[in-house]
Design an enzyme around this catalytic site. Sequence first.
Site, PDB file in Angstrom:
ATOM      1  N   CYS A 162      13.118  86.101  24.458  1.00  0.00           N
ATOM      2  CA  CYS A 162      11.910  85.369  24.646  1.00  0.00           C
ATOM      3  C   CYS A 162      12.083  83.813  24.348  1.00  0.00           C
ATOM      4  CB  CYS A 162      10.781  85.975  23.486  1.00  0.00           C
ATOM      5  SG  CYS A 162       9.206  85.383  23.996  1.00  0.00           S
ATOM      6  N   HIS A 163      11.486  83.066  23.174  1.00  0.00           N
ATOM      7  CA  HIS A 163      11.775  81.758  22.878  1.00  0.00           C
ATOM      8  C   HIS A 163      12.941  81.534  22.182  1.00  0.00           C
ATOM      9  CE1 HIS A 163       7.606  81.563  24.344  1.00  0.00           C
ATOM     10  NE2 HIS A 163       7.971  80.447  24.874  1.00  0.00           N
ATOM     11  N   GLU A 196       4.215  81.249  30.527  1.00  0.00           N
ATOM     12  CA  GLU A 196       3.369  80.338  29.458  1.00  0.00           C
ATOM     13  C   GLU A 196       2.124  80.107  30.382  1.00  0.00           C
ATOM     14  OE1 GLU A 196       4.323  79.570  26.914  1.00  0.00           O
ATOM     15  OE2 GLU A 196       6.628  79.175  26.605  1.00  0.00           O
TER      16      GLU A 196
END
Length: 261
Positions: A162-163, A196
């Site tokens: 993910c991030h 996003e």
Amino acid sequence: MPAKTRNVLIACSDYYGPFYKDGENTGAFFLELLHPYLVFRDACFNVDIVTESGKIQFDDHSVAGPAIDKGSKGEEFLSYDDHIASGPELSKAEKYVLENKDDMFWRIVQNSKTADEVNPDKYDIFFVAGGHATLFDFPKATNLQKLGTSIYENGGVVAAVCHGPTLLPFMKRQTSDGSVSIVCGKDVTAFDRVAEDKSKLMEALKKYNLEVLDDMLNDAGANFIKSPNPFGDFVIADGRLVTGSNPASATSTAKTALRVL
């Protein structure tokens, strides 16, 4: 002769602060620590958790609201069907761990290590969990960057979901041409601009001057591969580097790291 003990180090953000427009804070993403922990535990690996400072607080949206009770809070996470950036609702087993602070998972969280106290030679896998919090602290987390690089250069597997890949451009290895990121020339994925935007979080990223991961990783020389479904399970392995695109990919990213090892 006894079998060698295998060890995994799960890295996460130590940032806990404002991000969401509903006033909630971002932090380490709960399921992105829990799911890999369960995979590694079931594979009989010892698991430690590390942050730059040793502190951990979980992202508000990852332990409440849509992750547990859809519609109670975090409305921007409910904008793209039922997949949502936070992944599926917590299962009964996941809720049990969240609520049962005697579970071994919480002992490991409570005993999380600071990056400068960890011996990289001990670990076979360096797994980086996400949460938008990583965008705040990972670019400055120099000890965490060095730690992950050392494990990689020792022949270990680096995985990020993910991030979590926010850390990767700052993990530098030395070459004959100088210092380059471990992602240079590698196929990678992460939570991308499309995800996003569909999560309605681009405004928050701009407010806090945070870069989207597509750009960050491409600028570091990586070949960024978008997930066909922004919120579906999607993992890329390139050598000893494994990346997953979103929270729904956390389990698969951990399992792939084990296969690569």
